[in-house]
Scaffold this motif. Structure first.
Motif, mmCIF file in Angstrom:
data_model
loop_
_atom_site.group_PDB
_atom_site.id
_atom_site.type_symbol
_atom_site.label_atom_id
_atom_site.label_comp_id
_atom_site.label_asym_id
_atom_site.label_seq_id
_atom_site.Cartn_x
_atom_site.Cartn_y
_atom_site.Cartn_z
ATOM 1 N N ASP A 169 0.838 -1.189 0.000
ATOM 2 C CA ASP A 169 0.000 0.000 0.000
ATOM 3 C C ASP A 169 0.885 1.256 0.000
ATOM 4 O O ASP A 169 2.119 1.163 -0.114
ATOM 5 N N GLU A 170 0.264 2.407 0.148
ATOM 6 C CA GLU A 170 0.990 3.683 0.071
ATOM 7 C C GLU A 170 2.122 3.776 1.089
ATOM 8 O O GLU A 170 3.150 4.399 0.838
ATOM 9 N N GLU A 171 1.915 3.127 2.266
ATOM 10 C CA GLU A 171 2.940 3.179 3.321
ATOM 11 C C GLU A 171 3.957 2.055 3.198
ATOM 12 O O GLU A 171 4.884 1.974 4.014
ATOM 13 N N GLY A 172 3.774 1.180 2.222
ATOM 14 C CA GLY A 172 4.715 0.087 2.060
ATOM 15 C C GLY A 172 4.298 -1.194 2.763
ATOM 16 O O GLY A 172 5.054 -2.171 2.767
ATOM 17 N N ARG A 173 3.106 -1.181 3.367
ATOM 18 C CA ARG A 173 2.626 -2.406 4.010
ATOM 19 C C ARG A 173 2.261 -3.442 2.959
ATOM 20 O O ARG A 173 1.576 -3.114 1.976
ATOM 21 N N GLN A 174 2.673 -4.682 3.198
ATOM 22 C CA GLN A 174 2.371 -5.726 2.223
ATOM 23 C C GLN A 174 0.877 -6.045 2.233
ATOM 24 O O GLN A 174 0.293 -6.311 3.287
ATOM 25 N N ILE A 175 0.254 -6.023 1.040
ATOM 26 C CA ILE A 175 -1.188 -6.312 0.945
ATOM 27 C C ILE A 175 -1.465 -7.478 0.000
ATOM 28 O O ILE A 175 -2.614 -7.852 -0.206
ATOM 29 N N GLY A 176 -0.425 -8.053 -0.549
ATOM 30 C CA GLY A 176 -0.633 -9.197 -1.427
ATOM 31 C C GLY A 176 0.695 -9.763 -1.888
ATOM 32 O O GLY A 176 1.751 -9.136 -1.686
#
Ligand code: FE
Length: 165
Positions: free
Chosen positions: A128-135
């Motif tokens: 996501d925008e913050e670099g959190r893994q979402i997939g």
């Protein structure tokens, strides 16, 4: 002078693949997200490499992602860009994406459909925008997606086996 060596093909060479890349049967496109589809061409379960066509039938952001390995691509139709770069990849264009880069794939508003060949090694890590893994995707999750889709549309789960090595 010695005789030149005789080179013979090993019986262990895997089967070749030769196929029309853009399928006549639309069921071959595997849905990945709304307006986003892929068409497998080669899924290598030994090296973790896969080749596919990516088709996007809408404009806007497709994904933000990082890949640990090399990606190369060739634009067959339409155009797209990465928000992080100035350049736009146009029909006929070649791209090299260095390992580790994080970028946001976007299809511009004036493009209703893009098709691009990608050769990917390793994985696609969606963030996501913050670099959190979402997939996360790799050659084996791609294989699973193909099997499920081809079973659902009547081609049979084993339809993808022709692209598997
Ligand atoms: Fe990429």
């Amino acid at each position: 002078m010695s005789e030149p060596a005789i080179i013979k093909e090993s019986p262990d060479v895997p089967l070749e693949i030769s196929v029309g890349a853009i399928p006549e049967d639309d069921r071959v496109w595997v849905p990945q997200a709304p307006g986003v589809f892929f068409r497998p061409l080669l899924i290598n379960t030994i090296t973790g490499q896969w080749c596919n066509l990516l088709k996007v039938t809408r404009s806007g952001i497709v994904s933000r992602h990082r890949h640990p390995g090399i990606v190369v691509g060739y634009v067959i139709k339409g155009q797209w860009k990465y928000d992080e770069h100035e350049w736009t990849a146009h029909q006929g264009g070649f791209v090299y994406e260095p390992p580790g880069e994080i970028h946001t794939l976007r299809v511009p508003d004036d493009c209703s459909e893009m098709v691009t060949f990608f050769n990917i090694t390793g994985a696609m890590i969606y963030v996501d925008e913050e670099g959190r893994q979402i997939g996360y995707e790799d050659a084996l999750t791609k294989l699973d997606m193909c099997r499920e889709h081809y079973a659902n549309v009547g081609l049979g789960a084993d339809y993808v086996d022709q692209f598997r090595r």
